[in-house]
Motif scaffolding. Structure first.
Motif, PDB file in Angstrom:
ATOM      1  N   THR A 135       0.624  -1.141   0.225  1.00  0.00           N
ATOM      2  CA  THR A 135      -0.104  -0.023  -0.080  1.00  0.00           C
ATOM      3  C   THR A 135       0.852   1.281   0.095  1.00  0.00           C
ATOM      4  N   PRO A 136       1.034   2.016  -1.145  1.00  0.00           N
ATOM      5  CA  PRO A 136       1.799   3.093  -1.237  1.00  0.00           C
ATOM      6  C   PRO A 136       1.302   4.139  -0.489  1.00  0.00           C
ATOM      7  N   VAL A 137       2.215   5.240   0.020  1.00  0.00           N
ATOM      8  CA  VAL A 137       1.574   6.599   0.386  1.00  0.00           C
ATOM      9  C   VAL A 137       2.018   7.277  -0.526  1.00  0.00           C
ATOM     10  N   VAL A 138       0.944   8.344  -1.114  1.00  0.00           N
ATOM     11  CA  VAL A 138       1.077   9.082  -2.281  1.00  0.00           C
ATOM     12  C   VAL A 138       1.355  10.384  -1.766  1.00  0.00           C
ATOM     13  N   HIS A 139       2.427  11.172  -2.270  1.00  0.00           N
ATOM     14  CA  HIS A 139       2.621  12.612  -2.108  1.00  0.00           C
ATOM     15  C   HIS A 139       2.521  13.426  -3.327  1.00  0.00           C
ATOM     16  N   ASN A 140       1.564  14.127  -3.286  1.00  0.00           N
ATOM     17  CA  ASN A 140       1.524  14.865  -4.560  1.00  0.00           C
ATOM     18  C   ASN A 140       2.391  16.076  -4.500  1.00  0.00           C
ATOM     19  N   ARG A 141       3.158  16.219  -5.320  1.00  0.00           N
ATOM     20  CA  ARG A 141       4.554  17.397  -5.409  1.00  0.00           C
ATOM     21  C   ARG A 141       4.104  18.366  -6.162  1.00  0.00           C
ATOM     22  N   GLN A 142       2.632  18.645  -6.554  1.00  0.00           N
ATOM     23  CA  GLN A 142       2.367  19.953  -7.443  1.00  0.00           C
ATOM     24  C   GLN A 142       2.510  21.066  -6.857  1.00  0.00           C
TER      25      GLN A 142
END
Length: 142
Positions: A135-142
């Protein structure tokens, strides 16, 4: 098992990897970068020499099993990197040895670009990780 973080919406995947390694260097972390192919590995190798004129990130290409040293290791073969604090994935597909790699590195970062074809590849990797029980942890770098 380690944490897998997916960093999304990255404008330049290779430059972002350089910045991640620069931060790892500042924190005294032992890191490696894993690739699907030699061409992508050579691209990052060249960029690490030039991305910032005032900094230096020691690195080497791991061409033998269990390669070690103070330099950050770049490899397209999971058997050529030992273990460390951080693994950066610059792959197009989920590495076949992902579970083994995650056992050797407590923190794994998969970098997903903002544009296609890399964005679509990143989405496919996300689904594949989930199918593999990760289960990946998603980090939005926008």
């Amino acid at each position: 098992m380690s944490e897998l973080a997916i960093h999304t919406n990255v404008v330049n995947r290779e430059r972002y990897a350089c910045l991640v390694l620069k931060k790892a260097q500042r924190l005294g972390m032992k890191a490696a970068v894993f690739f699907d192919n030699e061409n992508d590995m050579d691209q990052l190798d060249n960029l690490l020499w030039t991305f910032e004129p005032s900094s230096f990130i020691p690195h080497s290409i791991a061409r033998t099993a269990g390669a070690t040293g103070n330099a950050y290791l770049l490899s397209d073969n999971p058997e050529h990197i030992g273990s460390g604090d951080l693994l950066v994935l610059l792959t197009h597909n989920v590495p076949p040895a992902i579970h083994d790699l995650m056992q050797r590195f407590p923190k794994v970062i998969d970098i997903v670009p903002k544009e296609d074809p890399g964005l679509t590849e990143g989405r496919r990797r996300f689904v594949a990780y989930k199918r593999n029980g990760i289960t990946p942890v998603v980090h939005n770098r926008q």
